[in-house]
Design a protein around this motif. Structure first.
Motif, PDB file in Angstrom:
ATOM      1  N   UNK A  50      -6.852  64.322 105.771  1.00  0.00           N
ATOM      2  CA  UNK A  50      -5.665  63.618 105.273  1.00  0.00           C
ATOM      3  C   UNK A  50      -5.226  62.644 106.363  1.00  0.00           C
ATOM      4  N   UNK A  51      -6.050  61.642 106.637  1.00  0.00           N
ATOM      5  CA  UNK A  51      -5.688  60.688 107.679  1.00  0.00           C
ATOM      6  C   UNK A  51      -5.734  59.261 107.156  1.00  0.00           C
ATOM      7  N   UNK A  52      -4.965  58.395 107.827  1.00  0.00           N
ATOM      8  CA  UNK A  52      -4.895  56.977 107.484  1.00  0.00           C
ATOM      9  C   UNK A  52      -4.938  56.174 108.770  1.00  0.00           C
ATOM     10  N   UNK A  53      -5.867  55.239 108.855  1.00  0.00           N
ATOM     11  CA  UNK A  53      -5.951  54.312 109.978  1.00  0.00           C
ATOM     12  C   UNK A  53      -5.327  52.990 109.547  1.00  0.00           C
TER      13      UNK A  53
ATOM     14  N   UNK B 250      -5.790  49.353 105.480  1.00  0.00           N
ATOM     15  CA  UNK B 250      -5.864  50.754 105.879  1.00  0.00           C
ATOM     16  C   UNK B 250      -7.229  51.323 105.527  1.00  0.00           C
ATOM     17  N   UNK B 251      -7.605  52.357 106.261  1.00  0.00           N
ATOM     18  CA  UNK B 251      -8.788  53.164 105.978  1.00  0.00           C
ATOM     19  C   UNK B 251      -8.311  54.611 105.884  1.00  0.00           C
ATOM     20  N   UNK B 252      -8.344  55.162 104.674  1.00  0.00           N
ATOM     21  CA  UNK B 252      -7.788  56.487 104.429  1.00  0.00           C
ATOM     22  C   UNK B 252      -8.870  57.440 103.948  1.00  0.00           C
ATOM     23  N   UNK B 253      -8.742  58.709 104.331  1.00  0.00           N
ATOM     24  CA  UNK B 253      -9.588  59.794 103.829  1.00  0.00           C
ATOM     25  C   UNK B 253      -8.659  60.889 103.342  1.00  0.00           C
ATOM     26  N   UNK B 254      -8.655  61.133 102.021  1.00  0.00           N
ATOM     27  CA  UNK B 254      -7.680  62.054 101.426  1.00  0.00           C
ATOM     28  C   UNK B 254      -8.372  63.140 100.619  1.00  0.00           C
TER      29      UNK B 254
ATOM     30  N   UNK C  47      -6.909  48.375 100.789  1.00  0.00           N
ATOM     31  CA  UNK C  47      -6.856  49.833 100.896  1.00  0.00           C
ATOM     32  C   UNK C  47      -8.270  50.361 100.738  1.00  0.00           C
ATOM     33  N   UNK C  48      -8.864  50.822 101.820  1.00  0.00           N
ATOM     34  CA  UNK C  48     -10.215  51.380 101.813  1.00  0.00           C
ATOM     35  C   UNK C  48     -10.053  52.900 101.792  1.00  0.00           C
ATOM     36  N   UNK C  49     -10.342  53.503 100.656  1.00  0.00           N
ATOM     37  CA  UNK C  49      -9.997  54.904 100.437  1.00  0.00           C
ATOM     38  C   UNK C  49     -11.228  55.752 100.137  1.00  0.00           C
ATOM     39  N   UNK C  50     -11.452  56.767 100.978  1.00  0.00           N
ATOM     40  CA  UNK C  50     -12.401  57.828 100.653  1.00  0.00           C
ATOM     41  C   UNK C  50     -11.603  58.932  99.974  1.00  0.00           C
ATOM     42  N   UNK C  51     -11.875  59.152  98.695  1.00  0.00           N
ATOM     43  CA  UNK C  51     -11.132  60.144  97.927  1.00  0.00           C
ATOM     44  C   UNK C  51     -12.054  61.313  97.594  1.00  0.00           C
ATOM     45  N   UNK C  52     -11.674  62.484  98.065  1.00  0.00           N
ATOM     46  CA  UNK C  52     -12.477  63.690  97.845  1.00  0.00           C
ATOM     47  C   UNK C  52     -12.152  64.300  96.487  1.00  0.00           C
ATOM     48  N   UNK C  53     -12.704  65.461  96.233  1.00  0.00           N
ATOM     49  CA  UNK C  53     -12.505  66.112  94.932  1.00  0.00           C
ATOM     50  C   UNK C  53     -11.618  67.337  95.011  1.00  0.00           C
ATOM     51  N   UNK C  54     -10.891  67.504  96.127  1.00  0.00           N
ATOM     52  CA  UNK C  54      -9.895  68.560  96.203  1.00  0.00           C
ATOM     53  C   UNK C  54     -10.497  69.950  96.209  1.00  0.00           C
ATOM     54  N   UNK C  55      -9.805  70.870  95.509  1.00  0.00           N
ATOM     55  CA  UNK C  55     -10.115  72.300  95.620  1.00  0.00           C
ATOM     56  C   UNK C  55     -11.012  72.825  94.508  1.00  0.00           C
ATOM     57  N   UNK C  56     -11.887  71.963  93.956  1.00  0.00           N
ATOM     58  CA  UNK C  56     -12.907  72.422  92.993  1.00  0.00           C
ATOM     59  C   UNK C  56     -12.277  73.071  91.758  1.00  0.00           C
ATOM     60  N   UNK C  57     -11.319  72.416  91.149  1.00  0.00           N
ATOM     61  CA  UNK C  57     -10.689  73.005  89.966  1.00  0.00           C
ATOM     62  C   UNK C  57     -11.511  72.688  88.722  1.00  0.00           C
TER      63      UNK C  57
END
Length: 651
Positions: free
Chosen positions: A252-255, A185-189, A208-218
């Motif tokens: 929030x997608x997964x290929x 999978x290639x995911x961007x979350x 699992x190839x995952x681009x993980x962001x940093x969310x809502x800047x908490x």
């Protein structure tokens, strides 16, 4: 007189709508009951209120608590069930109620409950806080102070499973299917903290190839995913995307790819991979099994991976054109953000302005209305929808059915900076106010703003007796971002994805917007989800507004006059919209002109009629990936712009 019935299904529940053939009241009718046949068993769908405080539900005759309305929802279904319905009038006074079986509607055709809208497209919804009456009953069985946060974090907890519904099941199944097929999978979350989903990602290992962001800047680290990032490091193929400033890496997608690495399907939608995203917010997911669509998402994933933590100009430039791909007889036009100048919104706005029967929507953080000196291109799609009901608008249609719900939260997500809002005139419709949820019944009436007291109506049980106190919590309640156009017409459209459908999302964030044209079952499924949420919040608002009023409605009406309010004006128009009444009128009109005017096939989406074709990916000289797409040109419409300026002043 006969009763016509329509049934719509989205895998999670059905919507049953009915209307007398002459749209006239039934004499002596005290309401309706819905006879349901499922798996050879017969039952009656009934209301939860009697004619007085003392009325108790008779389990042998539940139809004696009739429904005094013409639309109802059946949540007692699950995928694979085959159901049929018959709507039966209940007649006589409260002490002598009878089933008018001779006036009952014929049984509807057998319907198999499924999330599969068409062979290669499926949609999934959770229950979240929307079905809160049964949630509160379940919590009551756990004691006086149930640990809700603990419940939704615990795998295999029955209440967690019910709240997350089909959404959680399908996300886990997607990961399991890829692993079983030795795929990747290639995911961007944007956010990730759900224990079951984390375990599913870990099980894939380096596939699992995952681009993980940093969310809502908490604060203090401005990395909401710091803990899970540490868990996944070295376990999966992890790529960090730590963005700053006024950007959000919001996808929030997964290929999904097969064992040879070929993309074959993609999951998108509004759902963050968190316990709240699954269990307490209203969310959706869409899965498309199509190699071209999956390849388009994979190309975007690679562009984001190349971008690292930044926003190179090439990213927005590439995203400013879109591919249109034919799937299941309709078309999918796939947009990614950030873009230059909002061509994704422009494309969507054209479709909104072409809607002929109705528009339904759910918005999360669409942003405030633009000020009078701003161009129409910076409008949110919500603003474009509501202005369809403004007489000065070039796209005015006062007969258009418009219903939707807006949840406004996290101000920075939708506005680039704090400061002046809309003008006083525009503020009447602007959702960006100090209320978490706003109901819109068209653009002609002021919106109904619901404060937190309507999110947590603590006195429902005390004042409205058999209605359980609803446990809604606070904060984000509706996280779906969906627009549905003409779901029962000839040109249905669904817009969904992570995109918040405003200019900020279009120009600054990582986002995706999938626009599906020509898929009627999918449009009906999303419409069913939207109207259920709308009606739930409308009831909550009514309760909160009138809970101190001793004269407020407390039970069923013991005469047949209750029908009058439904069978005239906007209420009747709403029922006719859901019954698809416009189709018959359209067919009559087209038959009159068929001999002289050649007819364009109505099932073909607008983009397909203009010859849009899929364009293959091409490698760049630098070894990256570039998407070549047909650019969407912005029309120059001076009259429309002038009219829009008048509309903004009028608001």
């Amino acid at each position: 007189m006969s009763i016509d019935v329509k049934v719509y299904d989205n895998g999670d529940h059905t919507v049953v709508v009915w209307l007398t053939s002459d749209a006239k009241p039934i004499a002596n009718c005290r309401g309706f009951t819905i006879r349901q046949l499922k798996g050879g068993a017969e039952t009656y769908l009934h209301g939860f209120a009697g004619f007085s405080d003392d009325d108790q539900l008779d389990p042998t005759a539940p139809w004696k608590h009739p429904l005094q309305r013409f639309m109802w929802w059946d949540y007692y279904v699950k995928p694979g069930d085959v159901v049929q319905y018959s709507v039966i009038p209940v007649v006589g006074d409260r002490n002598h109620l009878q089933l008018a079986t001779t006036a009952a509607s014929p049984l509807t055709a057998p319907l198999t409950i499924s999330s599969q809208a068409s062979p290669n497209i499926s949609a999934y919804f959770n229950k979240g806080i929307i079905s809160a009456q049964w949630v509160s009953r379940a919590l009551a069985q756990l004691g006086p102070h149930p640990d809700i946060q603990g419940i939704i974090k615990t795998p295999n907890n029955p209440l967690r499973n019910e709240l997350s519904g089909l959404l959680r099941e399908r996300l886990l199944q997607l990961l399991a299917d890829v692993k079983q097929g030795n795929g990747e999978i290639y995911a961007a979350l944007y956010e990730l903290n759900d224990p079951e989903l984390i375990a599913g990602l870990k099980a894939l290992g380096k596939k699992c190839h995952l681009i993980l962001a940093n969310g809502a800047f908490k604060p203090p680290t401005n990395d909401e995913n710091k803990a899970v990032r540490a868990q996944l490091k070295g376990v999966v193929d992890l790529k960090n995307r730590i963005v700053t400033g006024n950007h959000f890496a919001h996808n929030k997608f997964v290929v999904a790819c097969d064992s040879a690495g070929n993309p074959n399907s993609v999951l998108s939608g509004s759902t963050n991979w968190t316990v709240t995203g699954l269990c307490t917010q209203a969310n959706n997911a869409i899965i498309v099994k199509d190699a071209a669509v999956a390849a388009d998402f994979l190309a975007e994933w690679k562009l984001l991976a190349q971008a690292g933590n930044g926003y190179p100009p090439a990213l927005a430039k590439t995203n400013s054109t879109a591919r249109t791909m034919n799937v299941d007889g309709g078309a999918i036009t796939q947009w990614f953000a950030p873009t230059n100048g909002g061509p994704d919104l422009e494309y969507a706005r054209k479709l909104i302005n072409a809607a002929k029967q109705g528009i339904l929507f759910l918005f999360f953080n669409p942003g405030g209305f633009v000020q009078e000196d701003q161009p129409v291109g910076k409008w949110t799609l919500l603003q474009s929808i509501l202005f369809r009901h403004h007489q000065d608008s070039a796209n005015y249609d006062g007969s258009l059915y418009i219903h939707g719900v807006v949840n406004q939260e996290i101000k920075n997500l939708t506005t680039e900076q704090a400061g002046a809002g809309p003008s006083a005139a525009e503020a009447a419709l602007d959702p960006e106010a100090k209320t978490p949820v706003t109901l819109f019944n068209g653009g002609k009436e002021p919106p109904q703003r619901l404060g937190y007291e309507s999110m947590v109506p603590k006195n429902i049980k005390d004042v409205f007796h058999d209605w359980a106190t609803e446990v809604l919590g606070s904060g984000v309640h509706i996280h779906s971002k969906v627009v549905v156009l003409d779901p029962f017409g000839d040109k249905p459209v669904v817009m969904t994805g992570s995109h918040n459908l405003g200019f900020k999302a279009s120009s600054k964030n990582d986002d995706n917007l999938m626009i599906i044209e020509g898929n009627a079952p999918l449009a009906a499924a999303y419409a069913a989800n939207i109207i259920a949420i709308y009606q739930t919040y409308r009831w909550n608002a009514y309760v909160e507004a009138h809970r101190q009023d001793p004269k407020v409605w407390h039970g069923l009406v013991d005469d047949d006059q209750w029908q009058t309010g439904y069978l005239g004006g906007d209420e009747l128009a709403e029922l006719q919209f859901w019954m698809g009444a416009h189709r018959a009128a359209a067919a009559t009109a087209s038959a009159a002109t068929a001999a002289t005017k050649p007819r364009v096939p109505q099932h073909a989406p607008a983009s397909a009629k203009h010859g849009a074709k899929p364009v293959k990916h091409a490698a760049t000289p630098h070894g990256g990936v570039r998407r070549k797409r047909s650019a969407v040109k912005k029309p120059v419409a001076h009259k429309a712009a002038k009219s829009a300026r008048r509309s903004r002043k009028r608001a």
